[in-house]
Each structure stands twice: as structure tokens, then as C-alpha cells.
Write an enzyme that holds these catalytic residues in place. Structure first.
Site, PDB file in Angstrom:
ATOM      1  CE  LYS A  22       5.354 -36.538  -6.468  1.00 32.00           C
ATOM      2  NZ  LYS A  22       6.624 -35.885  -6.826  1.00 32.00           N
ATOM      3  CG  ASN A  23       5.358 -32.076  -6.104  1.00 32.88           C
ATOM      4  OD1 ASN A  23       5.932 -33.164  -5.994  1.00 32.88           O
ATOM      5  ND2 ASN A  23       4.946 -31.610  -7.273  1.00 32.88           N
ATOM      6  CB  CYS A 116      13.872 -37.831 -15.159  1.00 30.87           C
ATOM      7  SG  CYS A 116      12.785 -36.416 -15.167  1.00 30.87           S
ATOM      8  NE  ARG A 121      12.877 -32.536 -13.338  1.00 36.05           N
ATOM      9  CZ  ARG A 121      11.928 -33.089 -12.573  1.00 36.05           C
ATOM     10  NH1 ARG A 121      11.572 -34.334 -12.773  1.00 36.05           N
ATOM     11  NH2 ARG A 121      11.338 -32.399 -11.628  1.00 36.05           N
ATOM     12  N   PRO A 122      18.457 -29.466 -15.091  1.00 38.27           N
ATOM     13  CG  PRO A 122      19.075 -27.495 -16.167  1.00 38.27           C
ATOM     14  CD  PRO A 122      18.063 -28.614 -16.204  1.00 38.27           C
ATOM     15  CG  ASP A 124      21.219 -23.782 -14.224  1.00 44.29           C
ATOM     16  OD1 ASP A 124      20.350 -24.667 -14.161  1.00 44.29           O
ATOM     17  OD2 ASP A 124      21.049 -22.718 -14.844  1.00 44.29           O
ATOM     18  CG  ASP A 304       3.691 -32.048 -12.065  1.00 47.68           C
ATOM     19  OD1 ASP A 304       4.557 -32.203 -12.939  1.00 47.68           O
ATOM     20  OD2 ASP A 304       3.971 -31.903 -10.862  1.00 47.68           O
ATOM     21  NE  ARG A 396       9.077 -41.158  -8.805  1.00 44.10           N
ATOM     22  CZ  ARG A 396       9.387 -40.198  -9.655  1.00 44.10           C
ATOM     23  NH1 ARG A 396       9.437 -40.442 -10.934  1.00 44.10           N
ATOM     24  NH2 ARG A 396       9.657 -38.979  -9.228  1.00 44.10           N
TER      25      ARG A 396
HETATM   26  C1  UD1 Z   1       8.821 -29.298  -9.237  1.00 45.78           C
HETATM   27  C2  UD1 Z   1       7.857 -30.432  -8.973  1.00 45.78           C
HETATM   28  C3  UD1 Z   1       7.406 -31.065 -10.273  1.00 45.78           C
HETATM   29  C4  UD1 Z   1       6.823 -29.986 -11.193  1.00 45.78           C
HETATM   30  C5  UD1 Z   1       7.808 -28.830 -11.355  1.00 45.78           C
HETATM   31  C6  UD1 Z   1       7.231 -27.662 -12.138  1.00 45.78           C
HETATM   32  C7  UD1 Z   1       8.558 -31.280  -6.827  1.00 45.78           C
HETATM   33  C8  UD1 Z   1       9.174 -32.379  -6.034  1.00 45.78           C
HETATM   34  N1  UD1 Z   1       8.523 -31.428  -8.139  1.00 45.78           N
HETATM   35  O1  UD1 Z   1       9.968 -29.857  -9.881  1.00 45.78           O
HETATM   36  O2  UD1 Z   1       6.405 -32.033  -9.974  1.00 45.78           O
HETATM   37  O3  UD1 Z   1       6.576 -30.542 -12.455  1.00 45.78           O
HETATM   38  O4  UD1 Z   1       8.191 -28.328 -10.064  1.00 45.78           O
HETATM   39  O5  UD1 Z   1       6.060 -27.221 -11.560  1.00 45.78           O
HETATM   40  O6  UD1 Z   1       8.070 -30.309  -6.269  1.00 45.78           O
HETATM   41  N2  UD1 Z   1      15.502 -25.568 -14.237  1.00 45.78           N
HETATM   42  C9  UD1 Z   1      16.740 -25.155 -14.676  1.00 45.78           C
HETATM   43  N3  UD1 Z   1      17.716 -24.976 -13.737  1.00 45.78           N
HETATM   44  C10 UD1 Z   1      17.511 -25.191 -12.400  1.00 45.78           C
HETATM   45  C11 UD1 Z   1      16.236 -25.621 -11.981  1.00 45.78           C
HETATM   46  C12 UD1 Z   1      15.247 -25.789 -12.913  1.00 45.78           C
HETATM   47  O7  UD1 Z   1      16.976 -24.943 -15.867  1.00 45.78           O
HETATM   48  O8  UD1 Z   1      18.445 -25.008 -11.603  1.00 45.78           O
HETATM   49  C13 UD1 Z   1      14.426 -25.750 -15.236  1.00 45.78           C
HETATM   50  C14 UD1 Z   1      13.941 -27.212 -15.299  1.00 45.78           C
HETATM   51  O9  UD1 Z   1      14.766 -27.996 -16.147  1.00 45.78           O
HETATM   52  C15 UD1 Z   1      12.529 -27.022 -15.850  1.00 45.78           C
HETATM   53  C16 UD1 Z   1      12.086 -25.703 -15.205  1.00 45.78           C
HETATM   54  O10 UD1 Z   1      13.272 -25.037 -14.802  1.00 45.78           O
HETATM   55  O11 UD1 Z   1      12.588 -26.860 -17.249  1.00 45.78           O
HETATM   56  C17 UD1 Z   1      11.162 -25.897 -14.005  1.00 45.78           C
HETATM   57  O12 UD1 Z   1      11.808 -26.702 -13.044  1.00 45.78           O
HETATM   58  P1  UD1 Z   1      11.519 -26.583 -11.489  1.00 45.78           P
HETATM   59  O13 UD1 Z   1      10.450 -25.551 -11.255  1.00 45.78           O
HETATM   60  O14 UD1 Z   1      12.813 -26.415 -10.776  1.00 45.78           O
HETATM   61  O15 UD1 Z   1      10.908 -28.008 -11.166  1.00 45.78           O
HETATM   62  P2  UD1 Z   1      11.309 -29.010 -10.006  1.00 45.78           P
HETATM   63  O16 UD1 Z   1      11.519 -28.266  -8.736  1.00 45.78           O
HETATM   64  O17 UD1 Z   1      12.369 -29.929 -10.478  1.00 45.78           O
END
Ligand code: UD1
Length: 430
Positions: A22-23, A116, A121-122, A124, A304, A396
Site C-alpha cells: 500500500k505504501n 489523525c 502529522r504536519p 512542513d 507501523d 484501508r
Molecule cells: C509514512 C507511511 C506510514 C508510516 C510512516 C513512518 C505512507 C502512505 N505512510 O507516513 O504508514 O507509519 O511513513 O514510517 O507511506 N513529520 C513532520 N513534518 C513533515 C513530515 C513528517 O514533522 O513535514 C513527522 C511526522 O509527524 C512523524 C514523522 O515525521 O512524526 C514521520 O512521518 P513521515 O515519515 O513523513 O510519515 P508519512 O509519510 O506520513
């Protein structure tokens, strides 16, 4: 509304085929926006998140035809660069259309994806990276407007190896003018898979899967046919399900290399896990031992999988300590497991689990996708019947989870329910 009724299971036994990831599929679908040519995706899993991503692409003007598990995707002309809020709010990965739309059309309007149940989950880092490549962003309150007539390659330093930010920046950079270097990039196998897909479309990318990715921008990308890697999280879920039931199972179509952070921890718990030709096999004979688990970006233990590790800890001998470093709010599951008799103390990002508890069946609610799967797995180990509400979270990310577990010896039923005014679910029949 449906719920799952999960009776205690005998040890799981048999072979299960793991789906494509999925990811991987979600960013790959977003990346289809980067070409006017036809893209053929094979073996697309039947998941609600994937379906919603397909609908978002269609709303932007993409044609999708499905022939069983093959999707044929055509983006000759896009209708709009405004991502509809109702679709974006369905799944956070919808934000992954930002990079491709900027790269192809020079502009995008997209609502901010909310937080969520697992964290705030920002985005930035996505925005910072895209702005380094020359995009300008305006916060319109309800939505974000970004534009850049021509993205230009540059060096992007990520403060944290965010999976989504790495993917968005990578997808923007492939059509940028000049070279881009993403430093402190996420190293997850899904990033490598996305890069492999982009290269099949004619992109020039090196270093995906390492912390430094370099991209030489090209003028345009072409169509291709592609099959994504297998889903390491689905695979891990079945391994944990077998471990809690003392089972003996084999996974087909799973990648042993991608599973190492999980299989290493399972071995530490005392189960046998090994590669047998193209199968990954697990045999669990005794109650498992307590372990220390700390989630980390890949190749660390995946966040996960943490809900599954927490669940195994409740029935393992001794005291386990599970530390969550990626998402700040991922222990809501502990409250549900406690309703089943688990002894868990949560403080900040740490859960201390007194194991070897005999779990009992209870009515519990899935608060998110992986917590939902973990509750089903806990139900397999619990005496009596566990009723899991909120199965829309599970669908999902898992295709036919109850059926696949039943093929290994479980006896899970899907029941139609309705919630009455006292908020108790009642059965309407099978
Ligand atoms: C992806 C996966 C999710 C997995 C996660 C971490 C998909 C569709 N989802 O989510 O299943 O749990 O990786 O392996 O692939 N963060 C910030 N700012 C940003 C982006 C992220 O602060 O701009 C923080 C997030 O809040 C979190 C951390 O970074 O605490 C990791 O997030 P991220 O690696 O971006 O996860 P996702 O891509 O959302």
C-alpha cells in the site's frame, strides 16, 4: 456498520500470499501525474486507501481503467490542479499529489491534511523542500496554494527522514531543471520502489534507499508498466499473528531483506523465522520472551509494526518496554488491549507491558489501521470472543484480512451491526 467477531484461534498454520505494498502504491499512483503517457500498474491491491487515491486522480482529470488487478492510467490532459477537499481528507497520502502537480503544471491548490489518531502529522518538511526547489506557497487558510513556473534543482536538507516529504520532493525534482540532492532522505524500501518506478518512466535518480538521493532533472517522463514491491507491513502482521498463536506459517511474495528489522525482533522473542526458498517461514513453539522495542525510521523497527509488537508483548513472558519515537500518539491501542486483560502502563512515548497475561475477549474499537489489525491479532490469542469495531480502518490497508487469517485456521466472522442510542453494538445477523 460491520464488526469482526474473533474467537480464540488454534495455532495458525499454512501459507499466505502477501499483496503489493500500500505504501508503495500510493506514491506511485501520485507519480502517474508526471507523464502524459499511459502507465500500467500490475497487481494493485484492493484497499480503500488505494481506491480513494484513484478517485483523487480521476477528480484531477486522470483516466483509470481497471482490468481485475491491473490499472491502466492515462493523464493526457489534466482537468484541474485543485485537489478536492472531500477526497484529500480521506487519506493523508493525498498530499503526495503536490510535488507531481507542481512539477507538471507549475501550480497546485490543496487543503492541509489534518492530523489523525496517531499524531499531528504536519507537512512542513514537504513544503520546505518544495520551496528550496523554487516553489512559492501561500496559506489561504482553508487550503495551500503553491506555484512555480519552473522548478530548479538544489540541495534539500531534511530535518528528519520523513517518508512523505522525501517522496514529494523526489517526484518534484525529477522534472526540475538541473540537479537535486536530498540529504537525510528516508531510506524505506518504498522510497527505493518509487525511485525504481520513476526511473522506469525515464527519470535519472541515484542513491534511493540511502540517506542521500541525487536526481538529475529531465524534460519529460514516459509511460511504463510496473509492479510494486510486496507489503512488508502486511507480511509482518501475519508473522505476529502466527507468533501470538504459537503457529507455523509461510509467507509467499514477501521480501526477506525488507523484513529484517521485524524478523530480527521476532527471533529475539524466541520464535524461529527463516527463509526457505522464496518463502519466509515462522515457527513458534513456546510462549515468547519479553523484548525491548524502539521504533525508528528504516532500517529501524517500523512504527507501523509497533501495535503488533505491543500485542505480542502482552502474552510474552516478562516485562517488555516498547518505545514509540515516530508518532506521538500511537498508544491509544493500549487502552483497548487493557479491556482484554493486558497489563500496560503508558508514560509519554513508552509502554511498559507486564506479559504472560491470559487475554479475554471483549468489545474493542480500532482507532487506526494498524491498531485495528493488532486487535484482531490479540483476539486470536484471547479466550472467548473478541468483537472488533471500526473495521473500516482495517480495510484501508489490509485486503481480506479475516479471510486470509481464516485460511490459516482462524474462524473470524464479519457481522453487520448497528449502534443504538446507548452506544452498544447489536448484531443484525451474519
Ligand atoms: C509514512 C507511511 C506510514 C508510516 C510512516 C513512518 C505512507 C502512505 N505512510 O507516513 O504508514 O507509519 O511513513 O514510517 O507511506 N513529520 C513532520 N513534518 C513533515 C513530515 C513528517 O514533522 O513535514 C513527522 C511526522 O509527524 C512523524 C514523522 O515525521 O512524526 C514521520 O512521518 P513521515 O515519515 O513523513 O510519515 P508519512 O509519510 O506520513
Amino acid at each position: 456498520m460491520k464488526m469482526l467477531c474473533v474467537p480464540q484461534s488454534p495455532p495458525l498454520q499454512g501459507e499466505v500470499r502477501i499483496n503489493t505494498s500500500k505504501n508503495s502504491m500510493l506514491p506511485i499512483l501520485a507519480a502517474c501525474l508526471l507523464t502524459k503517457d499511459e502507465v500500467i500498474l500490475h497487481d494493485v491491491p484492493c484497499l480503500t486507501d488505494v481506491r480513494w487515491m484513484g478517485r483523487l486522480l480521476q477528480a484531477l482529470g486522470v483516466r483509470i481503467t481497471r482490468q481485475e488487478r491491473t490499472w491502466v492510467i492515462g493523464c493526457t490532459a489534466l482537468r484541474t490542479t485543485n485537489a478536492p477537499p472531500d477526497l484529500v481528507q480521506r487519506l493523508r497520502a493525498s498530499f503526495l499529489v503536490t510535488g507531481p502537480l507542481l512539477a507538471r503544471c507549475g501550480k497546485v491548490t490543496i487543503p492541509f491534511p489534518g492530523g489523525c489518531s496517531i499524531g499531528s502529522r504536519p507537512v512542513d518538511m514537504h513544503l520546505k523542500g518544495l520551496c528550496v526547489l523554487g516553489a512559492r506557497s501561500r496559506d489561504r487558510g482553508f487550503a495551500l496554494e503553491m506555484e512555480s513556473p519552473q522548478l530548479r534543482g538544489d540541495t534539500v536538507y531534511l530535518d528528519y527522514p520523513s517518508v512523505g516529504a522525501t517522496e514529494n520532493i523526489l517526484m518534484a525534482a525529477v522534472l526540475a531543471k538541473g540537479n537535486t540532492c536530498i540529504v537525510n532522505a528516508a531510506r524505506e524500501p518504498e522510497i527505493e520502489d518509487l525511485a525504481r518506478f520513476l526511473c522506469a518512466m525515464g527519470a535519472h535518480i541515484e542513491g534511493a534507499g540511502s540517506g542521500v538521493i541525487t536526481i538529475e532533472g529531465v524534460k519529460e517522463l514516459h509511460g511504463c508498466a510496473y509492479t510494486a514491491i510486496s507489503d512488508r507491513i502486511e507480511a509482518g502482521t501475519f508473522l505476529y499473528a502466527a507468533a501470538v498463536t504459537g503457529g507455523d506459517i509461510a509467507l509467499r511474495n514477501a521480501c526477506a531483506a525488507h523484513m529484517r528489522p521485524v524478523t530480527a525482533k521476532l527471533r529475539e522473542s524466541g520464535v524461529d523465522v527463516w527463509q526457505d526458498g522464496d518463502l519466509i517461514r515462522l515457527r513458534s513453539t513456546a510462549p515468547c520472551a519479553a523484548v525491548q522495542v524502539k521504533t525508528m525510521p528504516y532500517p529501524g523497527f517500523p512504527t507501523d509494526m509497533q501495535p503488533l509488537a505491543l500485542t505480542l508483548a502482552t502474552v510474552s513472558r516478562g516485562v517488555s518496554v516498547i518505545t514509540e519515537t515516530v508518532f506521538e500518539n500511537r498508544f491509544l491501542l493500549a487502552g483497548e488491549l487493557k479491556r482484554m486483560g493486558a497489563l500496560i502502563q503508558v508514560q509519554d512515548r513508552c509502554a511498559v507491558v507486564q506479559g504472560a497475561r491470559a487475554l479475554w475477549g471483549a468489545r474493542v474499537s480500532a482507532t487506526d489501521l494498524r491498531a485495528g489489525a493488532a486487535l484482531v491479532v490479540a483476539g486470536l490469542a484471547a479466550a472467548g470472543e473478541t468483537q472488533v469495531l471500526g473495521i473500516e480502518h482495517i480495510t484501508r490497508g489490509y485486503e481480506n484480512l479475516p479471510y486470509k487469517l481464516n485460511a490459516l485456521g482462524a474462524d473470524i466472522k464479519i457481522i453487520d451491526t448497528h449502534i443504538d442510542h446507548n452506544n452498544t453494538a447489536q448484531s443484525r445477523g451474519r
